[in-house]
Design an enzyme around this catalytic site. Structure first.
Site, PDB file in Angstrom:
ATOM      1  N   HIS A  46       0.798  -1.240   0.000  1.00  0.00           N
ATOM      2  CA  HIS A  46       0.000   0.000   0.000  1.00  0.00           C
ATOM      3  C   HIS A  46       0.824   1.281   0.000  1.00  0.00           C
ATOM      4  O   HIS A  46       0.276   2.369  -0.083  1.00  0.00           O
ATOM      5  CB  HIS A  46      -0.955   0.024   1.193  1.00  0.00           C
ATOM      6  CG  HIS A  46      -0.265   0.331   2.497  1.00  0.00           C
ATOM      7  ND1 HIS A  46       0.478  -0.599   3.168  1.00  0.00           N
ATOM      8  CD2 HIS A  46      -0.185   1.472   3.217  1.00  0.00           C
ATOM      9  CE1 HIS A  46       0.964  -0.056   4.266  1.00  0.00           C
ATOM     10  NE2 HIS A  46       0.583   1.209   4.328  1.00  0.00           N
TER      11      HIS A  46
HETATM   12  C1  UD1 Z   1      -2.346   5.321   5.752  1.00  0.00           C
HETATM   13  C2  UD1 Z   1      -1.100   5.896   6.429  1.00  0.00           C
HETATM   14  C3  UD1 Z   1       0.028   4.871   6.373  1.00  0.00           C
HETATM   15  C4  UD1 Z   1      -0.410   3.539   6.923  1.00  0.00           C
HETATM   16  C5  UD1 Z   1      -1.672   3.083   6.213  1.00  0.00           C
HETATM   17  C6  UD1 Z   1      -2.190   1.785   6.755  1.00  0.00           C
HETATM   18  C7  UD1 Z   1      -0.699   8.308   6.310  1.00  0.00           C
HETATM   19  C8  UD1 Z   1       0.082   9.361   5.640  1.00  0.00           C
HETATM   20  N1  UD1 Z   1      -0.628   7.086   5.760  1.00  0.00           N
HETATM   21  O1  UD1 Z   1      -2.046   5.131   4.379  1.00  0.00           O
HETATM   22  O2  UD1 Z   1       1.123   5.337   7.122  1.00  0.00           O
HETATM   23  O3  UD1 Z   1       0.621   2.596   6.746  1.00  0.00           O
HETATM   24  O4  UD1 Z   1      -2.676   4.087   6.377  1.00  0.00           O
HETATM   25  O5  UD1 Z   1      -3.264   1.314   6.011  1.00  0.00           O
HETATM   26  O6  UD1 Z   1      -1.344   8.566   7.303  1.00  0.00           O
HETATM   27  N2  UD1 Z   1      -9.412   4.433   1.508  1.00  0.00           N
HETATM   28  C9  UD1 Z   1     -10.603   3.753   1.442  1.00  0.00           C
HETATM   29  N3  UD1 Z   1     -11.139   3.355   2.629  1.00  0.00           N
HETATM   30  C10 UD1 Z   1     -10.604   3.599   3.846  1.00  0.00           C
HETATM   31  C11 UD1 Z   1      -9.389   4.305   3.873  1.00  0.00           C
HETATM   32  C12 UD1 Z   1      -8.803   4.715   2.701  1.00  0.00           C
HETATM   33  O7  UD1 Z   1     -11.137   3.507   0.383  1.00  0.00           O
HETATM   34  O8  UD1 Z   1     -11.168   3.208   4.869  1.00  0.00           O
HETATM   35  C13 UD1 Z   1      -8.784   4.840   0.228  1.00  0.00           C
HETATM   36  C14 UD1 Z   1      -9.073   6.271  -0.132  1.00  0.00           C
HETATM   37  O9  UD1 Z   1      -9.278   6.379  -1.480  1.00  0.00           O
HETATM   38  C15 UD1 Z   1      -7.802   6.985   0.230  1.00  0.00           C
HETATM   39  C16 UD1 Z   1      -6.743   5.922   0.033  1.00  0.00           C
HETATM   40  O10 UD1 Z   1      -7.378   4.700   0.347  1.00  0.00           O
HETATM   41  O11 UD1 Z   1      -7.594   8.111  -0.555  1.00  0.00           O
HETATM   42  C17 UD1 Z   1      -5.545   6.110   0.909  1.00  0.00           C
HETATM   43  O12 UD1 Z   1      -5.929   6.276   2.276  1.00  0.00           O
HETATM   44  P1  UD1 Z   1      -5.040   7.198   3.280  1.00  0.00           P
HETATM   45  O13 UD1 Z   1      -5.572   7.123   4.658  1.00  0.00           O
HETATM   46  O14 UD1 Z   1      -4.867   8.540   2.667  1.00  0.00           O
HETATM   47  O15 UD1 Z   1      -3.626   6.525   3.193  1.00  0.00           O
HETATM   48  P2  UD1 Z   1      -3.183   5.011   3.288  1.00  0.00           P
HETATM   49  O16 UD1 Z   1      -2.551   4.638   2.026  1.00  0.00           O
HETATM   50  O17 UD1 Z   1      -4.299   4.141   3.806  1.00  0.00           O
END
Ligand code: UD1
Length: 373
Positions: free
Chosen positions: A209
């Site tokens: 991820h």
């Molecule tokens: C985040 C953390 C990362 C951690 C990871 C664990 C930051 C900068 N990054 O990354 O350190 O290792 O979580 O999973 O805080 N999304 C969904 N559903 C959800 C959550 C996210 O669909 O419940 C999708 C959204 O489109 C979002 C993307 O995933 O834009 C990324 O989510 P985000 O929380 O921005 O970062 P992660 O890659 O999950």
């Protein structure tokens, strides 16, 4: 009744929930403390959030900010605006943040500007790679926190080198490993591999991820080509993170049909217990996660980390972790080596014994409730 010491326990993203859980349960043993769980809503899908509350037997968050996804600035700013109102209303005596996600820095920064002391659990880890958003979050959170709880000596040294005063640093061990040890026996009874039609030690797991691995099409293609080759030797289960899932939807030249690629089994993200079960029976894990490097060290399962650096070097020195980067040939070579090699016995890092949260709370008790004890 005497006024209880109010602590806001902040969690936002999947890896935070298993870190706040043992601290919450430990605080609850002391009537002097009133822990209040604040969920920022950084992660919100049930597979990324509520399944973890269920599996860890955590109560529903007391406060849910519902900030959702966005760019770094949007997400961090939204958390800050919402959390500031919580702090003003609840007037906590302490804010506890964990790990290195955007919720961690956002809430720490909000609290210190309101003169509320901040404790950071899992302080001092450094990858020395400032292109990782987590590295920026860690560096800044540690600079503004008042109590820095660390998992290992590397972290203590990093903090001292950055000028953090020794009195603020407390080496307590690893709260995430508290959670693993508490749930391992139960997780082992689930036999997640059997539910997927796989045999113990006859499969690998992939988790992916990191933006540096999944956001660039060519990098992702290269990794998947390597994994595809590895899957000819051993099937690979791939619980797919939502960020990565979107990339697969958008990238047309990636030839991975989820229905028909037999070697790689694409599944939805798993809950805590199911994933722990799957991991404990795996032959090896391929991952770019931080926490999994630590969990595999305790489980004695080989971990091939798809990164060029790690903020957790102790898992290489003492555990089962090997850095393999994101190059196809290297992934294939290292995975084949692991498939052929016999099992090896990692050492358990100091204080990763299941009692880290107890140490954290003991320190908080001595600082805030009974300074003489
Ligand atoms: C985040 C953390 C990362 C951690 C990871 C664990 C930051 C900068 N990054 O990354 O350190 O290792 O979580 O999973 O805080 N999304 C969904 N559903 C959800 C959550 C996210 O669909 O419940 C999708 C959204 O489109 C979002 C993307 O995933 O834009 C990324 O989510 P985000 O929380 O921005 O970062 P992660 O890659 O999950």
């Amino acid at each position: 009744m005497k006024k209880r010491f109010k602590i806001l326990l902040v969690a936002g993203a999947r890896p935070n929930f298993m870190k706040i859980a043992p601290v919450y349960f430990e605080l609850k043993k002391h009537p002097e403390f009133r822990p209040i769980i604040v969920h920022t809503g950084q992660h919100y899908d049930k597979e990324m959030s509520s399944f973890f509350f269920r599996d860890l037997q955590l109560p529903k968050p007391d406060i849910y900010l519902g900030v959702g996804s966005g760019t770094h600035a949007e997400q961090t700013a939204r958390i800050m605006v919402a959390f500031e109102q919580v702090c003003i209303k609840k007037k906590p005596e302490l804010v506890v943040v964990v790990g290195d996600v955007n919720s961690t820095i956002a809430c720490a920064l909000t609290a210190v500007k309101l003169f509320i002391p901040v404790a950071h659990i899992e302080a001092g880890l450094r990858s020395f790679d400032r292109t990782m958003p987590e590295e920026i979050n860690r560096l800044l959170t540690d600079q503004i926190s008042d109590y820095l709880f660390t998992t290992c000596d590397d972290a203590n040294k990093n903090l001292l080198r950055e000028g953090v005063s020794e009195e603020k640093i407390f080496f307590v061990g690893n709260v995430m490993i508290d959670t693993l040890r508490k749930h391992l026996n139960l997780a082992r009874t689930i036999k997640m591999c059997k539910k997927l039609g796989l045999k113990e030690r006859k499969y690998g797991i992939l988790t992916l991820h990191r933006p540096s691995n999944v956001d660039d099409e060519r990098v992702l293609q290269n990794i998947m080509d390597g994994i595809s080759e590895v899957s000819k030797y051993l099937p690979i289960v791939f619980p797919i993170h939502p960020r990565t899932d979107q990339r697969f939807d958008n990238i047309t030249f990636l030839n991975y049909d989820r229905e028909f690629n037999k070697g790689i089994m694409f599944i939805n993200p798993l809950g805590y217990l199911e994933f722990l079960s799957l991991m404990s029976d795996a032959r090896f894990v391929l991952t770019d996660s931080g926490g999994i490097q630590e969990e595999t060290t305790i489980l004695g399962i080989p971990c091939l980390t798809l990164r060029n650096n790690t903020e957790r070097p102790i898992t290489i020195k003492q555990g089962t972790n090997v850095l393999v980067g994101n190059d196809k040939e290297r992934i294939i070579k290292e995975a084949r080596r692991i498939i052929k090699s016999s099992e090896f016995k990692p050492q358990i890092p100091e204080l990763w014994d299941g009692n880290a949260a107890e140490r954290v709370v003991k320190i908080l008790f001595s600082k805030f409730i009974s300074p003489a004890s």
